[in-house]
Design an enzyme around this catalytic site. Structure first.
Site, short mmCIF file in Angstrom:
data_model
loop_
_atom_site.label_atom_id
_atom_site.label_comp_id
_atom_site.label_asym_id
_atom_site.label_seq_id
_atom_site.Cartn_x
_atom_site.Cartn_y
_atom_site.Cartn_z
N GLY A 194 -2.52 4.75 1.16
CA GLY A 194 -3.04 5.90 0.42
C GLY A 194 -2.95 7.22 1.13
O GLY A 194 -2.88 8.28 0.49
N ASP A 195 -2.97 7.21 2.48
CA ASP A 195 -2.85 8.44 3.25
C ASP A 195 -1.98 8.17 4.47
O ASP A 195 -2.29 8.59 5.58
CB ASP A 195 -4.23 8.94 3.67
CG ASP A 195 -4.20 10.35 4.27
OD1 ASP A 195 -3.31 11.13 3.87
OD2 ASP A 195 -5.03 10.66 5.14
N PHE A 196 -0.87 7.48 4.24
CA PHE A 196 -0.04 7.02 5.36
C PHE A 196 0.81 8.16 5.91
O PHE A 196 1.54 8.82 5.19
CB PHE A 196 0.87 5.88 4.92
CG PHE A 196 1.56 5.21 6.09
CD1 PHE A 196 0.90 4.27 6.85
CD2 PHE A 196 2.84 5.58 6.43
CE1 PHE A 196 1.52 3.68 7.94
CE2 PHE A 196 3.48 5.00 7.51
CZ PHE A 196 2.81 4.05 8.28
#
Length: 300
Positions: A194-196
């Site tokens: 999701g926030d890689f």
């Protein structure tokens, strides 16, 4: 039991919180002491600069094991983070040792927080990033509790619609169009970080992998969404390089090829996520950051 010398929240966290979080910020020192006592932890120091929505304390357990105590601000998905980390169970990501959901507290294994993939040369960092993120793309498992990409990105739609009338108008309009097409034709249902990004992958001596992901904002959806944040990594370096637009478009192609996703879907999600972040930064008064993100979106 030792106490933290100064449990004052990091300035980055204090500046990022809104007024309705003032009570939580004021109560953080007492909350830290409570969790330390409950889990018989000895605090070493507060990690700096820390995140914008959590406070991280380096600790030692009663048996001497080094660990990290993470306290998440109200409204942040600590429960979802725990669920994702337990689903991965150390495969490509940090392990959860203990949790206290009502306090937003997670006890995590200690990684080398000062060493992320950003410490590597760009080409090597991207190779390691792709290797790391591949391991996270798994079935969400029984009792799927994670929001979908459509749900997560839907929260940004009102702000983008409002931005259509402003300076980001054409880009905001394009971002909305692309999102509508992408979610209407959803092709995968995998658990995503999701926030890689490179900064979310830390060095580890755990033995199972030299690099492990931290700080997920888990969602379910297609791999292209997870890769989209990675495309704009080291954005300041990109802007300073000659031919930044061409370099960014080549990144999209190479990343898409590396995991066999549709490059047009990756381009679409990259543009959407850059515009969404840019509009949010402008609204928060971070003008330079917002303009840089919108410039990146314009390259696509």
């Amino acid at each position: 039991m030792a106490a933290i010398v100064s449990p004052t929240p990091p300035q980055r966290l204090a500046l990022a919180r809104e007024a309705d979080a003032a009570d939580w910020l004021a109560g953080l020192p007492a909350l830290v002491d409570t969790v330390l006592a409950r889990w018989e932890l000895t605090a070493e120091r507060v990690a700096e600069p820390g995140g914008r929505t959590s406070m991280t304390v380096l600790v030692r357990c009663a048996d001497g094991e080094r660990a990290v105590l993470k306290l998440c601000a109200p409204g942040t998905p600590a429960g979802l983070e725990e669920a994702a980390l337990r689903r991965w169970d150390g495969l490509g990501a940090v392990r959860v040792l203990r949790s206290l959901p009502e306090a937003g507290a997670l006890l995590l294994e200690r990684l080398h927080g000062e060493t992320s993939l950003r410490s590597l040369p760009e080409a090597k960092a991207m190779l390691e990033a792709v290797s790391a993120v591949r391991r996270l793309w798994v079935d969400p498992g029984p009792g799927d509790v994670f929001p979908s990409v459509a749900e997560r990105t839907g929260h940004a739609v009102p702000a983008l619609r409002a931005a259509v009338a402003g300076e980001a108008g054409p880009l905001a309009e394009e971002a909305l169009r692309l999102r509508a097409e992408l979610v209407a034709d959803a092709r995968e249902h995998l658990l995503l970080h999701g926030d890689f990004r490179q900064g979310a992958v830390l060095a580890s001596d755990a033995g199972r992998s030299p690099w492990l992901a931290v700080g997920p904002e888990p969602v379910t959806g297609e791999r292209a969404y997870d890769l989209a944040r990675l495309v704009r990594d080291r954005l300041h370096d990109l802007v300073a390089s000659p031919g930044a637009a061409a370099v960014t478009r080549r990144r999209v192609k190479r990343l898409a090829d590396s995991v066999e996703v549709d490059p047009e879907r990756l381009r679409g999600w990259t543009l959407f996520r850059a515009v969404e972040s840019g509009v949010r930064s402008l609204a928060a008064g971070r003008r330079a950051e917002g303009e840089l993100l919108l410039e990146c979106a314009g390259w696509l």
